[in-house]
Write an enzyme that holds these catalytic residues in place. Structure first.
Site, PDB file in Angstrom:
ATOM      1  CG  ASN A 146       0.866   1.248   4.932  1.00  0.00           C
ATOM      2  OD1 ASN A 146       0.645   1.973   5.904  1.00  0.00           O
ATOM      3  ND2 ASN A 146       0.501   1.588   3.693  1.00  0.00           N
ATOM      4  CG  ASP A 184      -6.196  -7.840  -3.842  1.00  0.00           C
ATOM      5  OD1 ASP A 184      -5.966  -7.676  -2.632  1.00  0.00           O
ATOM      6  OD2 ASP A 184      -7.345  -7.879  -4.319  1.00  0.00           O
ATOM      7  CB  VAL A 185      -2.373  -7.493   0.564  1.00  0.00           C
ATOM      8  CG1 VAL A 185      -1.132  -6.643   0.401  1.00  0.00           C
ATOM      9  CG2 VAL A 185      -3.591  -6.677   0.908  1.00  0.00           C
ATOM     10  CE1 TYR A 230      -8.802   0.780   9.025  1.00  0.00           C
ATOM     11  CE2 TYR A 230      -9.042   1.604  11.270  1.00  0.00           C
ATOM     12  CZ  TYR A 230      -8.321   1.516  10.088  1.00  0.00           C
ATOM     13  OH  TYR A 230      -7.114   2.184   9.984  1.00  0.00           O
ATOM     14  CB  SER A 273      -5.922   1.436  13.545  1.00  0.00           C
ATOM     15  OG  SER A 273      -6.770   2.506  13.931  1.00  0.00           O
ATOM     16  CE  LYS A 286      -5.897  -1.163  10.093  1.00  0.00           C
ATOM     17  NZ  LYS A 286      -4.722  -1.344   9.221  1.00  0.00           N
ATOM     18  CB  ILE A 295      -2.014   9.724  10.184  1.00  0.00           C
ATOM     19  CG1 ILE A 295      -1.602   8.885  11.403  1.00  0.00           C
ATOM     20  CG2 ILE A 295      -0.804  10.252   9.439  1.00  0.00           C
ATOM     21  CD1 ILE A 295      -0.863   9.610  12.499  1.00  0.00           C
ATOM     22  N   GLY A 335       0.826  -1.218   0.000  1.00  0.00           N
ATOM     23  CA  GLY A 335       0.000   0.000   0.000  1.00  0.00           C
ATOM     24  C   GLY A 335       0.850   1.254   0.000  1.00  0.00           C
TER      25      GLY A 335
HETATM   26  P1  NAI Z   1      -4.533   5.242   2.137  1.00  0.00           P
HETATM   27  O1  NAI Z   1      -5.898   4.839   1.742  1.00  0.00           O
HETATM   28  O2  NAI Z   1      -4.059   6.612   1.808  1.00  0.00           O
HETATM   29  O3  NAI Z   1      -3.449   4.190   1.557  1.00  0.00           O
HETATM   30  C1  NAI Z   1      -3.665   2.811   1.616  1.00  0.00           C
HETATM   31  C2  NAI Z   1      -2.970   2.181   0.433  1.00  0.00           C
HETATM   32  O4  NAI Z   1      -3.223   0.770   0.463  1.00  0.00           O
HETATM   33  C3  NAI Z   1      -3.486   2.706  -0.914  1.00  0.00           C
HETATM   34  O5  NAI Z   1      -2.410   3.064  -1.752  1.00  0.00           O
HETATM   35  C4  NAI Z   1      -4.291   1.531  -1.445  1.00  0.00           C
HETATM   36  O6  NAI Z   1      -4.316   1.463  -2.869  1.00  0.00           O
HETATM   37  C5  NAI Z   1      -3.532   0.355  -0.851  1.00  0.00           C
HETATM   38  N1  NAI Z   1      -4.356  -0.852  -0.861  1.00  0.00           N
HETATM   39  C6  NAI Z   1      -5.662  -0.964  -0.502  1.00  0.00           C
HETATM   40  N2  NAI Z   1      -6.099  -2.200  -0.685  1.00  0.00           N
HETATM   41  C7  NAI Z   1      -5.042  -2.920  -1.148  1.00  0.00           C
HETATM   42  C8  NAI Z   1      -4.879  -4.279  -1.526  1.00  0.00           C
HETATM   43  N3  NAI Z   1      -5.897  -5.145  -1.470  1.00  0.00           N
HETATM   44  N4  NAI Z   1      -3.665  -4.678  -1.971  1.00  0.00           N
HETATM   45  C9  NAI Z   1      -2.634  -3.802  -2.054  1.00  0.00           C
HETATM   46  N5  NAI Z   1      -2.739  -2.515  -1.708  1.00  0.00           N
HETATM   47  C10 NAI Z   1      -3.928  -2.074  -1.268  1.00  0.00           C
HETATM   48  O7  NAI Z   1      -4.443   4.969   3.702  1.00  0.00           O
HETATM   49  P2  NAI Z   1      -3.431   5.526   4.821  1.00  0.00           P
HETATM   50  O8  NAI Z   1      -4.139   6.538   5.601  1.00  0.00           O
HETATM   51  O9  NAI Z   1      -2.114   5.850   4.221  1.00  0.00           O
HETATM   52  O10 NAI Z   1      -3.322   4.236   5.737  1.00  0.00           O
HETATM   53  C11 NAI Z   1      -2.255   3.313   5.652  1.00  0.00           C
HETATM   54  C12 NAI Z   1      -2.425   2.282   6.755  1.00  0.00           C
HETATM   55  O11 NAI Z   1      -2.444   2.947   8.023  1.00  0.00           O
HETATM   56  C13 NAI Z   1      -3.733   1.498   6.663  1.00  0.00           C
HETATM   57  O12 NAI Z   1      -3.514   0.160   7.056  1.00  0.00           O
HETATM   58  C14 NAI Z   1      -4.619   2.202   7.667  1.00  0.00           C
HETATM   59  O13 NAI Z   1      -5.620   1.366   8.164  1.00  0.00           O
HETATM   60  C15 NAI Z   1      -3.615   2.588   8.737  1.00  0.00           C
HETATM   61  N6  NAI Z   1      -4.053   3.686   9.573  1.00  0.00           N
HETATM   62  C16 NAI Z   1      -4.270   4.940   9.057  1.00  0.00           C
HETATM   63  C17 NAI Z   1      -4.685   5.970   9.889  1.00  0.00           C
HETATM   64  C18 NAI Z   1      -4.901   7.348   9.375  1.00  0.00           C
HETATM   65  O14 NAI Z   1      -5.263   8.214  10.172  1.00  0.00           O
HETATM   66  N7  NAI Z   1      -4.678   7.651   8.118  1.00  0.00           N
HETATM   67  C19 NAI Z   1      -4.924   5.741  11.308  1.00  0.00           C
HETATM   68  C20 NAI Z   1      -4.655   4.402  11.743  1.00  0.00           C
HETATM   69  C21 NAI Z   1      -4.221   3.426  10.892  1.00  0.00           C
END
Ligand code: NAI
Length: 250
Positions: A93, A66-67, A158, A145, A162, A191, A12
């Protein structure tokens, strides 16, 4: 250059937190595999992230898949080994949200979130396990998370995914410790990323009011910890969940 000659896979990592983690490892000299889902325009986006990593002194290649599909995660590990010769660090991630109140949450939304967030990490770890065990070295960082630690109304799927990831982290840490493989989780609070930007303004304000530091975190706050946990300064840390949340959970 702590990560010179080390191969780091970040799932991701086309955008958001994962992208920042990939860039930080690149700046530490790592050979980075940028992995993200194969959707329209993603190759160009992932290629641009690789370009930034190379410009900062690292090596980088992207791989799309796809993970949640074991065939894709097997192919990812093979790709990393063929390109760079090893797999040293894995950052699980990739994650999605499909928020809704439990009464309105569809089975499809439950399944999608559990499948990507929890089974996805399991798939990547399982695909890499033999390689890491043979090397007798490796580090895994899972992106959990605060929702997985304290729950969150409207995020049953979600939060469950987590919390599951935290259980997975501890089990993997125990199972692979004898092979010198460490596994930890980061639990980010709120974040600033595309994921939080889509929250309505009033909700964002309410969240900020509940955070002791009264602001959202930045992607580098998470990336800094991911790099620390993967490195030698953290060589005695395994099976831990570290909150990076402005004091939200304490
Ligand atoms: P985001 O949505 O900006 O990025 C997530 C990435 O994962 C995207 O590039 C997406 O294409 C990719 N992705 C989604 N499904 C996928 C799959 N099946 N296979 C491969 N790639 C896939 O999200 P963000 O905010 O950067 O979050 C990253 C991680 O941090 C996530 O696991 C999220 O749950 C976690 N997180 C984020 C928080 C926040 O405030 N943004 C808070 C707590 C945890």
């Amino acid at each position: 250059m702590e990560f010179e000659n080390k191969t780091v896979i970040v799932t991701g990592s086309a955008r958001g937190i994962g992208r920042e983690i990939a860039l930080k490892f690149g700046a530490e000299g790592a050979r980075v595999v940028v992995f993200d889902i194969d959707i329209d325009g993603q190759a160009e986006i992932a290629d641009a992230v690789c370009g930034e990593i190379r410009a900062a002194g690292g090596e980088a290649e992207y791989f799309l898949g796809d993970v949640s599909k074991p065939a894709d995660t097997d192919a990812l590990i093979k790709f990393a080994k063929d390109k760079f010769g090893s797999v040293d660090v894995i950052v699980n991630n990739a994650g999605i949200t499909r928020d809704n109140l439990i009464m309105r949450m569809s089975e499809a939304d439950w399944d999608a979130v559990l499948t990507v967030n929890l089974k996805g990490a399991f798939n990547v770890i399982k695909s890499a396990a033999r390689t890491l065990m043979k090397q007798r070295a490796g580090v895994i960082v899972n992106m959990a998370s605060v929702s997985g630690v304290m729950g969150n109304a409207g995020q049953a799927n979600y939060s469950a995914s987590k919390a599951g990831l935290i259980g997975l982290t501890k089990s993997v840490a125990k199972e692979l410790a004898s092979r010198n493989i460490r596994c930890n989780a980061i639990a980010p609070g709120f974040i600033e990323t595309p994921m939080t930007a889509k929250l309505p303004e009033d909700i964002q304000k309410a969240y900020k009011d509940s955070i002791p530091l009264k602001r959202f975190g930045q992607v580098e706050d998470i990336a800094n910890l991911a790099v620390f946990l993967a490195g030698d300064k953290a060589k005695y840390i395994t099976g831990q969940v570290i909150n990076v949340d402005g004091g939200l959970v304490m």
